[in-house]
Design an enzyme around this catalytic site. Structure first.
Site, PDB file in Angstrom:
ATOM      1  CE  LYS A  16      49.060  -9.550 -69.784  1.00  0.00           C
ATOM      2  NZ  LYS A  16      49.965  -8.743 -69.166  1.00  0.00           N
ATOM      3  CE  LYS A  38      47.958 -14.002 -65.142  1.00  0.00           C
ATOM      4  NZ  LYS A  38      48.391 -12.595 -66.091  1.00  0.00           N
ATOM      5  CG  ASP A  55      47.597  -9.821 -62.127  1.00  0.00           C
ATOM      6  OD1 ASP A  55      47.351  -8.619 -61.499  1.00  0.00           O
ATOM      7  OD2 ASP A  55      48.476  -9.755 -62.818  1.00  0.00           O
ATOM      8  CD  GLU A 117      45.459 -11.184 -67.135  1.00  0.00           C
ATOM      9  OE1 GLU A 117      46.633 -10.819 -66.779  1.00  0.00           O
ATOM     10  OE2 GLU A 117      44.359 -10.938 -66.323  1.00  0.00           O
ATOM     11  N   GLY A 118      46.878 -13.791 -70.883  1.00  0.00           N
ATOM     12  CA  GLY A 118      48.191 -14.290 -70.911  1.00  0.00           C
ATOM     13  C   GLY A 118      48.995 -13.491 -69.848  1.00  0.00           C
ATOM     14  N   GLY A 120      52.549 -11.054 -69.394  1.00  0.00           N
ATOM     15  CA  GLY A 120      53.241  -9.880 -70.429  1.00  0.00           C
ATOM     16  C   GLY A 120      52.761  -9.916 -71.703  1.00  0.00           C
ATOM     17  NE  ARG A 207      47.609   5.938 -62.830  1.00  0.00           N
ATOM     18  CZ  ARG A 207      48.927   5.246 -62.858  1.00  0.00           C
ATOM     19  NH1 ARG A 207      48.903   4.412 -64.090  1.00  0.00           N
ATOM     20  NH2 ARG A 207      49.498   5.068 -61.961  1.00  0.00           N
ATOM     21  CG  LEU A 208      39.705   4.914 -63.633  1.00  0.00           C
ATOM     22  CD1 LEU A 208      39.038   3.378 -63.596  1.00  0.00           C
ATOM     23  CD2 LEU A 208      38.714   5.991 -63.664  1.00  0.00           C
ATOM     24  CD  GLN A 210      37.427   5.519 -54.126  1.00  0.00           C
ATOM     25  OE1 GLN A 210      36.566   4.826 -54.193  1.00  0.00           O
ATOM     26  NE2 GLN A 210      37.718   6.107 -53.141  1.00  0.00           N
TER      27      GLN A 210
END
Length: 234
Positions: A16, A38, A55, A117-118, A120, A207-208, A210
């Site tokens: 997220k 957040k 986060d 942003e929540g 979970g 999938r990065l 970097q």
């Protein structure tokens, strides 16, 4: 017109924050002002400045103009456990109304794009009666859902989308995030999600090697989010 969205996910640890930071970076790259909240974060580390959550710090780095940590993350909790349990152990009461009040203070800044942003998934408890879904309802905010691409994601995504609709909120869009690079039949699963989810796909993030907000932003499309009718107005 300011646009505001609530970021939820099909589970915990599915990216997220990664996606939210990418969306904020993309908005900044378009010359838009950005803000994030957040409201509650568990798993914070003790620092000379107080408890800090990775986060929340990631989101803070993508806020322009700058936003103080305490405004962005009003409830910081140390144990990396369910927020309602961590809050109870800290002697705090989490309620949707209190968290919404903190979010509205950020909304008042009038950023072009603000993301909440929540923690979970959609039904993570705040207390014995409320969940984070109740916060989204208090905010009356359209929802962006992050789908972690792995076995079981179709079921999780459809159930989350159904819950969002049942709570009377709009699913403004969804982002597929490749959390399992070995996922079998990924393209088939993506096509099924695009067919069954009645909301635009805002991007598919691979999938990065970097990981950065700038790299994630390259895989996201903002058009439907920043259009005049795309989100919640002030």
């Amino acid at each position: 017109m300011p646009q505001r969205y609530f970021i939820t996910g099909t589970d915990t640890e599915i990216g997220k924050t990664t996606i939210a930071a990418g969306l904020l970076h993309a908005a900044r790259s378009c010359g838009l002002t950005t803000a994030a909240v957040k409201p509650v974060a568990a798993g914070c580390e003790s620092t000379p400045d107080g408890l800090r959550n990775d986060d929340a710090l990631t989101l803070q780095a993508e806020c322009s103009p700058p936003l103080s940590y305490e405004v962005l993350n009003p409830v910081a909790l140390a144990p990396p456990i369910a927020p309602h349990i961590a809050a109870r152990e800290a002697g705090l009461e989490l309620t949707a109304a209190k968290l919404a009040s903190s979010c509205f203070k950020v909304f008042e800044r009038g950023a072009d794009l603000t993301l909440v942003e929540g923690a979970g998934g959609w039904r993570v408890p705040l207390n014995d009666q409320e969940t984070l879904a109740d916060l989204a309802i208090e905010l009356d905010a359209p929802v962006i859902m992050v789908v972690g691409l792995r076995l079981g994601c179709i079921n999780h995504a459809l159930l989350t989308a159904e819950a969002i609709a049942a709570d009377g909120l709009k699913l403004a869009g969804w982002v597929a995030n490749q959390v399992d690079p070995q996922m079998d039949r990924q393209q088939h699963n993506l096509q099924t999600l695009k067919t069954l989810l009645h909301a635009p796909c805002l991007g598919v993030v691979p999938r990065l090697e970097q990981l950065s907000a700038a790299a994630v932003a390259e895989h996201l499309a903002l058009e439907t989010l920043i259009a005049p009718t795309g989100g919640m107005s002030s």
